[in-house]
Write a protein that holds these residues in place. Structure first.
Motif: not given
Lengths: 201, 201
Positions: A102, B12, B105-107, B110-111, B114, B129, B165
């Motif tokens: 990560y 979260s 998770e990072p896409t 994160v979107r 945001r 994203l 998520y």
């Protein structure tokens, strides 16, 4: 039953993780060099084998496939000393393995790829990767102060996962001299794995 | 020995993973609500507890700490049916757990953060994203065609990690209706975990 096959690119730290674990545990394997830059992970033949379109990818001795470098390491190393027997130590190893995917690989490895293979440096993305990568190296340096390895007092998959791109961090314009505990740990793990420091790029 | 303590933020998905596994396995725990947006993971008191400065963070019954959502799940679920007993199925579960942290998770998360909390949409990063998140959802939809769960025929940590998520993807402007297998899988896992669909945000 045939032999383990590792599809990998020797310029990829993720791929070398699988190779190092197999070598360390004396698991016989065939290495199929598969170049990411040359598009060999996106050919119809490779995608038929591995729909993820990524290396490393292994075909186990029983013919079944497995992707994701850390999942491959965990499978090959099951029951070995590279995975701590103590439940809490094992949990700490997992902490580092997930952190590596990560927070470490997406900065240290990505910046090295941009600088070395795409000749991209000094742009906004480069500066972001510099900041985040240095934070990752600082975190590693603090964790390694007074320690020989990340978990317990022996080499585990946490060290193998993290050393793969950390030893090449200089290629991504990071200054490893600023992280002395990281530097001595790299030399130690390279020694354990039988890697020659001069092979580091 | 005291009770497990989970420091988490209920907005979260990563934090809810730990809560769901503890509830599913009937592990008693105290939940300490810790707001990321309000900076509660960056106070000196929290950093003294967890130098990672992140939630979820657990303090185990014996007083030792553990970070990283997937590492926490693996530790709590050890020896339970949430981790497949078969070595290859277990490896496939790990494949999805690492993919979740690297590509999902990072896409997706994160979107959603945001769009929902920072009111950032329509910029270049948002479009990147969108593309990468839709690719992740497509990959999940293909994997779930004709299947009830990601690995074998039972709920595992792979489902719990990925549902966290994914069920909120609509909040990140993703259109889940385009991924019907994902949609029915979300409902199935929500049922297994005793979550109410209307709680999804």
């Amino acid at each position: 039953m045939s032999k383990l096959t590792i599809y990998g690119d020797t310029i990829s730290g993720n791929c070398l993780k699988a190779k190092w674990v197999a070598e360390r545990l004396r698991i016989p394997f065939d290495w199929k060099e598969t170049s990411v830059v040359a598009g060999e992970t996106r050919t119809p033949a490779f995608l038929a084998l591995n729909p993820w379109g990524q290396v490393p990818f292994v075909v186990l001795a029983d013919g079944r496939g497995l992707a994701q470098s850390n999942a491959i390491m965990l499978h090959l190393a099951e029951g070995s000393a590279l995975i701590p027997g103590d439940a809490y130590d094992r949990a700490k190893m997992f902490e580092w393995l997930f952190w590596e995917q990560y927070s470490h690989e997406p900065t240290i490895a990505v910046r090295r790829f941009r600088v070395t293979f795409q000749r991209l440096r000094g742009d906004e993305r480069d500066r972001e990767l510099e900041t985040r990568g240095n934070a990752a190296l600082k975190r590693m340096d603090e964790a390694l102060a007074g320690r020989r390895y990340f978990v317990g007092d022996a080499l585990t998959l946490a060290d193998i996962a993290l050393v793969a791109y950390t030893r090449w961090a200089g290629d991504g314009d990071y200054d490893l001299a600023a992280f002395p505990h990281v530097g001595s740990w790299i030399a130690r793990v390279e020694g354990d794995l039988g890697l020659r420091a001069e092979d580091a790029r």
